[in-house]
Write an enzyme that holds these catalytic residues in place. Structure first.
Site, mmCIF file in Angstrom:
data_model
loop_
_atom_site.group_PDB
_atom_site.id
_atom_site.type_symbol
_atom_site.label_atom_id
_atom_site.label_comp_id
_atom_site.label_asym_id
_atom_site.label_seq_id
_atom_site.Cartn_x
_atom_site.Cartn_y
_atom_site.Cartn_z
ATOM 1 N N SER A 1 -9.674 -0.969 7.137
ATOM 2 C CA SER A 1 -9.131 -0.857 5.782
ATOM 3 C C SER A 1 -8.341 -2.047 5.264
ATOM 4 O O SER A 1 -8.002 -2.080 4.086
ATOM 5 C CB SER A 1 -8.245 0.383 5.682
ATOM 6 O OG SER A 1 -9.057 1.515 5.603
ATOM 7 N N LYS B 1 0.851 -1.186 0.000
ATOM 8 C CA LYS B 1 0.000 0.000 0.000
ATOM 9 C C LYS B 1 0.888 1.237 0.000
ATOM 10 O O LYS B 1 1.911 1.267 0.698
ATOM 11 C CB LYS B 1 -0.882 -0.040 1.260
ATOM 12 C CG LYS B 1 -1.924 1.066 1.371
ATOM 13 C CD LYS B 1 -2.752 0.857 2.650
ATOM 14 C CE LYS B 1 -3.877 1.862 2.789
ATOM 15 N NZ LYS B 1 -4.709 1.627 3.998
ATOM 16 N N SER C 1 -9.677 1.484 2.994
ATOM 17 C CA SER C 1 -8.824 2.266 2.119
ATOM 18 C C SER C 1 -7.776 1.442 1.370
ATOM 19 O O SER C 1 -7.210 1.933 0.397
ATOM 20 C CB SER C 1 -8.123 3.349 2.940
ATOM 21 O OG SER C 1 -7.265 2.759 3.908
HETATM 22 N N1 GLN Z 1 -13.236 3.787 6.548
HETATM 23 C C1 GLN Z 1 -12.563 4.192 7.735
HETATM 24 C C2 GLN Z 1 -12.160 5.653 7.622
HETATM 25 O O1 GLN Z 1 -12.455 6.219 6.642
HETATM 26 C C3 GLN Z 1 -11.375 3.317 8.008
HETATM 27 C C4 GLN Z 1 -10.233 3.594 7.134
HETATM 28 C C5 GLN Z 1 -8.990 2.846 7.538
HETATM 29 O O2 GLN Z 1 -9.070 1.803 8.194
HETATM 30 N N2 GLN Z 1 -7.851 3.379 7.159
HETATM 31 O O3 GLN Z 1 -11.590 6.234 8.470
#
Ligand code: GLN
Length: 488
Positions: A178, A79, A154
């Site tokens: 994510s 990532k 994400s």
């Molecule tokens: N969807 C969650 C957020 O927008 C989690 C994102 C993540 O785990 N990085 O914060």
């Protein structure tokens, strides 16, 4: 099944038996990237130039009879939130465009020590803020199971890359789901380790008390393999745990005889559970029962506040962490500013996308004098109640099971205009982050339309062994993890 669609452990066994070479594996993955990357768009940066020679180097060692580890030469993706020395790292943001870090994140260092063969840096929601990979400044990634749908987020680029055979496995990060939710949306295994298990050094910070890196893989065996490599104490991360790291592949065995599995009563009541997700969950619970598990209903009253608590605390921490992007130290600087304040304002106005700006404003507001007690402090108190709920639960059960996401992968654009709808889809993954617990999403079936669904398992702190053992038993009894997308 093509080589690029196989688990790493299986490929490693076959290359040790001289049935296949690492170069053939690399060619298979590179072929996929060539054919499908323009449609999937899993990567922000490709570093494929050296991948074949990396594979050949592993083959040369094999030919000389030297020991070769399981991930050595195997094409993997990261990532684009893990900093990589000399390789552009953007975190999905314009504000870091062109940033070439001077050093590697600890997990990257560790992977390199095990022979990392890096394909590239995968797409993500900007600064990991999102659940669909649509907030990336570099455009959305598509779900290989249905090109008109999101891969989750994400870490959607990492999940899409693995699902499409454009990588054998990848690392993601999980602040509120994510790793697990994209894995669920693409029929992969996504494991979020216990907070502190994996070093955050060199992992670009979103919400520091919640962030944790982990693997996205085709099966639990590969997750255990990668977890072995990336786990362990790091003196450069003060929140990293001084805990011995077991060989996680030792837990790839056994059944679930006598294991008590908690089912959270309040989760079904949340209302937004898709009926097909509910059906798959029932089937998965039957499978766990057939393996010997004993379902136990548990109550976690504070779980209904998880979304509210998370969407106060994560923006608060983000608003502080993102203060470093000012156009002075990192990334592009806005031109034509007449004084320092204007330089900051212009750089951030041009450099940050809408979702990141929204979070910075939410967090700054919630931390401001006059509102701090009403929002931040209150959210911290409820976070403690939630931890208390989990402590009580894990005194009675070894695992907690449930759906990873209340819905399957949604259509591109479907939730973009309604941030609250997007936030609500995280309801089942956020609690593990708020409590610092390890959790895994494993392939748990498909909707009638063929969209993947995930089964989430949570365990007590540092009990990844239990997650791995249960996931292993579940995989032996099901074949969801063996299905591959048609890519058409
Ligand atoms: N969807 C969650 C957020 O927008 C989690 C994102 C993540 O785990 N990085 O914060």
């Amino acid at each position: 099944m093509e080589l690029c669609e196989s688990p790493i452990r299986e490929l490693h066994r076959r290359r040790l038996a001289r049935e296949i070479s690492t170069a053939e594996i690399a060619r298979s993955v590179l072929g996929r990237i060539e054919r499908y990357e323009t449609r999937v768009r899993a990567y922000i940066t490709l570093t494929t130039g050296d991948v074949l020679s990396g594979a050949e180097a592993a083959d040369a060692k094999l030919a000389r009879g030297e020991p070769v580890g399981p991930i050595e030469g195997m094409p993997l993706a990261l990532k684009d939130i893990f900093i990589t020395a000399g390789i552009e790292t953007t975190c999905g943001s314009r504000i870091l465009k062109g940033f070439k870090p001077p050093y590697d994140a600890t997990v990257v260092e560790r992977l390199k020590a095990h022979g990392l063969n890096l394909l590239g840096k995968t797409n993500l929601d900007e600064f990991a803020m999102g659940s669909s990979t649509e907030s990336s400044a570099y455009g959305p990634t598509r779900n290989p199971w249905a090109f008109d749908r999101v891969p989750g987020g994400s870490s959607g680029g990492s999940a899409a890359a693995v699902a499409a055979g454009e990588a054998l496995a990848a690392l993601g990060t999980d602040t509120g789901g994510s790793i697990r939710q994209p894995a669920a949306f693409t029929s992969l295994v996504g494991l979020k380790p216990t907070y502190g298990r994996v070093s955050r050094y060199g992992m670009i910070a979103y919400a520091s008390s919640l962030d944790q890196g982990g693997p996205i893989t085709r099966d639990i065996g590969d997750a255990a393999l990668l977890l072995n490599v990336i786990s362990g104490h790091d003196p450069r991360d003060s929140t990293s745990a001084r805990r011995p790291v077991p060989d996680f592949t030792r837990y790839l065995q056994g059944d679930l005889q006598g294991v008590r599995v908690g089912l959270v009563r309040e989760i079904g009541q949340a209302g937004q559970l898709d009926p097909e997700v509910g059906l798959a969950l029932q089937a998965n619970l039957e499978t766990l029962r057939a393996l010997g598990a004993e379902p136990v209903e548990i109550s976690m009253p504070s779980i209904e506040y998880a979304v509210a608590v998370y969407y106060i605390l994560a923006p608060c921490e983000a608003s502080s962490n993102l203060g470093r992007y000012d156009g002075i130290r990192l990334g592009p600087r806005a031109a034509g500013a007449s004084d320092l304040r204007e330089l900051y304002r212009k750089t951030r106005q041009q450099g940050f996308g809408a979702e990141v700006k929204r979070r910075i404003m939410l967090g700054t507001f919630a931390l401001s004098a006059g509102y701090y007690d009403a929002y931040y402090v209150r959210a911290m108190k409820i976070r403690e109640l939630l931890r208390e709920d989990f402590r009580r639960a894990f005194a009675r059960v070894e695992l907690i099971a449930g759906p990873t996401s209340p819905i399957p992968a949604f259509r591109l654009g479907e939730k973009l205009d309604d941030p609250l709808q997007m936030y609500l889809t995280d309801a089942y993954t956020l609690p593990a982050n708020l409590a610092g617990l390890p959790a895994v999403s494993i392939p748990g079936g498909f909707t009638r339309a063929g969209l993947p669904l995930g089964l989430q398992l949570m365990a007590d702190h540092f009990r990844e062994d239990r997650l791995i053992q249960a996931a292993w038993a579940f995989e032996q009894a099901t074949d969801h993890h063996r299905r591959r997308p048609a890519l058409s």
